[in-house]
Write a protein that holds these residues in place. Structure first.
Motif, PDB file in Angstrom:
ATOM      1  N   TYR A  33       0.885  -1.255  -0.007  1.00 16.00           N
ATOM      2  CA  TYR A  33       0.053  -0.104  -0.001  1.00 16.00           C
ATOM      3  C   TYR A  33       0.826   1.219  -0.139  1.00 16.00           C
ATOM      4  CZ  TYR A  33      -3.767   3.212   0.857  1.00 16.00           C
ATOM      5  OH  TYR A  33      -4.686   4.050   0.699  1.00 16.00           O
ATOM      6  N   LEU A  34       1.835   1.457   0.905  1.00 16.21           N
ATOM      7  CA  LEU A  34       2.782   2.452   1.088  1.00 16.21           C
ATOM      8  C   LEU A  34       3.483   2.774  -0.372  1.00 16.21           C
ATOM      9  CD1 LEU A  34       3.651   1.951   4.799  1.00 16.21           C
ATOM     10  CD2 LEU A  34       2.303   3.964   3.628  1.00 16.21           C
ATOM     11  N   GLU A  35       3.899   1.828  -0.708  1.00 14.65           N
ATOM     12  CA  GLU A  35       4.778   2.177  -2.010  1.00 14.65           C
ATOM     13  C   GLU A  35       3.849   2.167  -3.502  1.00 14.65           C
ATOM     14  OE1 GLU A  35       8.836  -0.851  -1.194  1.00 14.65           O
ATOM     15  OE2 GLU A  35       7.140  -1.520  -2.650  1.00 14.65           O
ATOM     16  N   ARG A  36       2.492   2.117  -3.249  1.00 10.31           N
ATOM     17  CA  ARG A  36       1.961   2.601  -4.325  1.00 10.31           C
ATOM     18  C   ARG A  36       0.718   3.675  -4.179  1.00 10.31           C
ATOM     19  NH1 ARG A  36      -1.962  -1.103  -4.665  1.00 10.31           N
ATOM     20  NH2 ARG A  36      -2.684  -0.784  -7.012  1.00 10.31           N
ATOM     21  N   HIS A  37       0.729   4.287  -2.818  1.00 11.05           N
ATOM     22  CA  HIS A  37      -0.155   5.296  -2.428  1.00 11.05           C
ATOM     23  C   HIS A  37       0.475   6.320  -1.650  1.00 11.05           C
ATOM     24  CE1 HIS A  37      -2.932   1.949  -3.326  1.00 11.05           C
ATOM     25  NE2 HIS A  37      -3.578   2.800  -3.916  1.00 11.05           N
ATOM     26  N   ARG A  38       0.166   7.799  -1.880  1.00  8.89           N
ATOM     27  CA  ARG A  38       0.537   8.473  -0.684  1.00  8.89           C
ATOM     28  C   ARG A  38      -0.572   8.373   0.251  1.00  8.89           C
ATOM     29  NH1 ARG A  38       1.989  14.789  -2.337  1.00  8.89           N
ATOM     30  NH2 ARG A  38       3.682  13.478  -3.507  1.00  8.89           N
ATOM     31  N   ALA A  39      -0.009   7.905   1.365  1.00  4.97           N
ATOM     32  CA  ALA A  39      -0.952   7.631   2.571  1.00  4.97           C
ATOM     33  C   ALA A  39      -1.471   8.744   3.202  1.00  4.97           C
ATOM     34  CB  ALA A  39      -0.365   6.541   3.388  1.00  4.97           C
ATOM     35  N   SER A  40      -2.737   8.945   3.339  1.00  3.90           N
ATOM     36  CA  SER A  40      -3.159   9.948   4.147  1.00  3.90           C
ATOM     37  C   SER A  40      -2.957   9.734   5.853  1.00  3.90           C
ATOM     38  CB  SER A  40      -4.716  10.116   3.963  1.00  3.90           C
ATOM     39  OG  SER A  40      -5.292   8.933   4.622  1.00  3.90           O
ATOM     40  N   ALA A  41      -3.360  10.853   6.561  1.00  2.60           N
ATOM     41  CA  ALA A  41      -3.070  10.724   7.841  1.00  2.60           C
ATOM     42  C   ALA A  41      -4.195   9.592   8.594  1.00  2.60           C
ATOM     43  CB  ALA A  41      -3.585  11.819   8.701  1.00  2.60           C
ATOM     44  N   ALA A  42      -5.295   9.456   7.968  1.00  2.00           N
ATOM     45  CA  ALA A  42      -6.280   8.361   8.262  1.00  2.00           C
ATOM     46  C   ALA A  42      -5.698   6.966   7.887  1.00  2.00           C
ATOM     47  CB  ALA A  42      -7.343   8.725   7.838  1.00  2.00           C
ATOM     48  N   ALA A 117       9.437   2.834   2.048  1.00  2.00           N
ATOM     49  CA  ALA A 117       8.471   2.629   3.202  1.00  2.00           C
ATOM     50  C   ALA A 117       8.719   1.985   4.326  1.00  2.00           C
ATOM     51  CB  ALA A 117       7.086   2.046   2.429  1.00  2.00           C
ATOM     52  N   GLY A 118       9.979   1.392   4.256  1.00  2.00           N
ATOM     53  CA  GLY A 118      10.443   0.577   5.358  1.00  2.00           C
ATOM     54  C   GLY A 118      10.611   1.460   6.780  1.00  2.00           C
ATOM     55  N   ASP A 119      10.955   2.539   6.695  1.00  2.00           N
ATOM     56  CA  ASP A 119      11.057   3.393   8.059  1.00  2.00           C
ATOM     57  C   ASP A 119       9.638   3.468   8.855  1.00  2.00           C
ATOM     58  OD1 ASP A 119      13.732   3.780   7.404  1.00  2.00           O
ATOM     59  OD2 ASP A 119      13.590   5.898   6.782  1.00  2.00           O
ATOM     60  N   PHE A 120       8.649   3.965   7.980  1.00  2.00           N
ATOM     61  CA  PHE A 120       7.154   3.663   8.800  1.00  2.00           C
ATOM     62  C   PHE A 120       7.043   2.639   9.326  1.00  2.00           C
ATOM     63  CE2 PHE A 120       2.821   2.951   8.711  1.00  2.00           C
ATOM     64  CZ  PHE A 120       2.223   4.180   9.606  1.00  2.00           C
ATOM     65  N   VAL A 121       7.122   1.339   8.458  1.00  2.00           N
ATOM     66  CA  VAL A 121       6.808   0.010   8.857  1.00  2.00           C
ATOM     67  C   VAL A 121       7.500  -0.468  10.317  1.00  2.00           C
ATOM     68  CG1 VAL A 121       6.499  -2.381   8.371  1.00  2.00           C
ATOM     69  CG2 VAL A 121       6.093  -0.724   6.674  1.00  2.00           C
ATOM     70  N   MET A 122       8.928  -0.113  10.185  1.00  2.00           N
ATOM     71  CA  MET A 122       9.615  -0.656  11.203  1.00  2.00           C
ATOM     72  C   MET A 122       9.565   0.361  12.459  1.00  2.00           C
ATOM     73  SD  MET A 122      11.781  -3.099  10.675  1.00  2.00           S
ATOM     74  CE  MET A 122      13.239  -2.666  11.760  1.00  2.00           C
ATOM     75  N   GLU A 123       8.958   1.633  12.251  1.00  2.00           N
ATOM     76  CA  GLU A 123       8.576   2.387  13.680  1.00  2.00           C
ATOM     77  C   GLU A 123       7.348   1.670  14.163  1.00  2.00           C
ATOM     78  OE1 GLU A 123       7.061   7.122  14.679  1.00  2.00           O
ATOM     79  OE2 GLU A 123       7.626   6.236  12.502  1.00  2.00           O
ATOM     80  N   GLN A 124       6.446   1.109  13.352  1.00  2.00           N
ATOM     81  CA  GLN A 124       5.292   0.442  13.888  1.00  2.00           C
ATOM     82  C   GLN A 124       5.721  -0.878  14.608  1.00  2.00           C
ATOM     83  OE1 GLN A 124       3.107   2.816  13.990  1.00  2.00           O
ATOM     84  NE2 GLN A 124       4.351   3.685  12.507  1.00  2.00           N
ATOM     85  N   LEU A 125       6.875  -1.743  13.984  1.00  2.00           N
ATOM     86  CA  LEU A 125       6.910  -3.032  14.479  1.00  2.00           C
ATOM     87  C   LEU A 125       7.647  -2.622  15.760  1.00  2.00           C
ATOM     88  CD1 LEU A 125       7.725  -4.982  11.289  1.00  2.00           C
ATOM     89  CD2 LEU A 125       5.802  -4.550  12.468  1.00  2.00           C
TER      90      LEU A 125
END
Length: 227
Positions: A33-42, A117-125
């Motif tokens: 999802y993150l690599e294919r879209h500009r993710a909104s805050a929601a 997109a890895g930084d965001f995913v790793m932050e959550q993990l």
């Protein structure tokens, strides 16, 4: 177990055996999802819930948006996965029935650690919550067996929709993959310091979540020590 310092797998057993992914597939769903879209805050709030607290409703939403099996097909190509396949054709909405192997989960983490997109995913993990959204305890395996720093994504399936003992929040293709239907699966995966650790298990039929949790935690500790 893959050691990032030396750049190779330092411990492996049945690394190409397939399992049903349970919630470990949420890493692939998020990356796609993150690599294919500009993710909104929601979107980011929903993705954070999916990754930190294993939110199944969030996963189902992104699975639908991404075209279900198409998510897996795209990520197989991007990450060079060999034993990962979409859910059976008769169960297209069952994202947890994605097939994967320990070897492919290592490849997924290696891809994740290099992806934009890895930084965001790793932050959550790194901020994985003690309890899953469904009330199951998420602290088995890596969180209990190994010291921080770690970033983890757990997976469980086959223990019912509601845990026997609700989590209290205390921290301690051309082939037909075998999904182990009828037996519970319990997986612990993550990055621990410089190592990528992946322990996927198919538990004996009828196992309680507590017994399975204790087994995988002990196994994870032994795996790490053996490396």
């Amino acid at each position: 177990m893959f050691d990032r310092k030396v750049g190779r797998i330092v411990l492996a057993r049945q690394a190409r055996r397939t399992f049903r992914s349970a919630s470990v597939v949420k890493i692939l769903i998020a990356l796609d999802y993150l690599e294919r879209h500009r993710a909104s805050a929601a979107d980011r709030v929903l993705l954070a819930s999916m990754l930190r607290s294993s939110d199944d409703q969030a996963a189902t939403e992104f699975w639908r948006r991404g075209g279900q099996a198409q998510i897996i097909e795209r990520m197989v190509r991007k990450a060079g996965l060999a034993e990962t396949a979409p859910p059976p054709a008769e169960k297209p909405g069952f994202w947890g029935y994605t097939a994967l192997s320990a070897g492919d989960v290592v490849k997924t983490y290696r891809y994740l650690l290099e992806a934009k997109a890895g930084d965001f995913v790793m932050e959550q993990l790194r901020k994985a919550t003690p309890c899953g959204k469904d009330g199951f305890d998420q602290t088995f395996g890596i969180p209990r067996a190994l010291k921080r720093p770690w970033a983890v994504k757990q997976g469980w399936s086959g223990f019912g929709d509601v845990p026997a003992e609700r989590c209290r929040g205390v921290r301690p293709a051309a082939w037909a993959p075998d999904l182990g239907i009828g037996r519970p699966v319990l997986h612990t995966t993550g990055v621990v310091g410089d190592k990528i650790v992946v322990v996927l298990t198919l538990q004996p039929a009828g196992s309680s979540f507590g017994a399975a949790s204790a087994r995988i935690t002990a196994l994870t500790r032994d795996v790490y020590r053996a490396s």
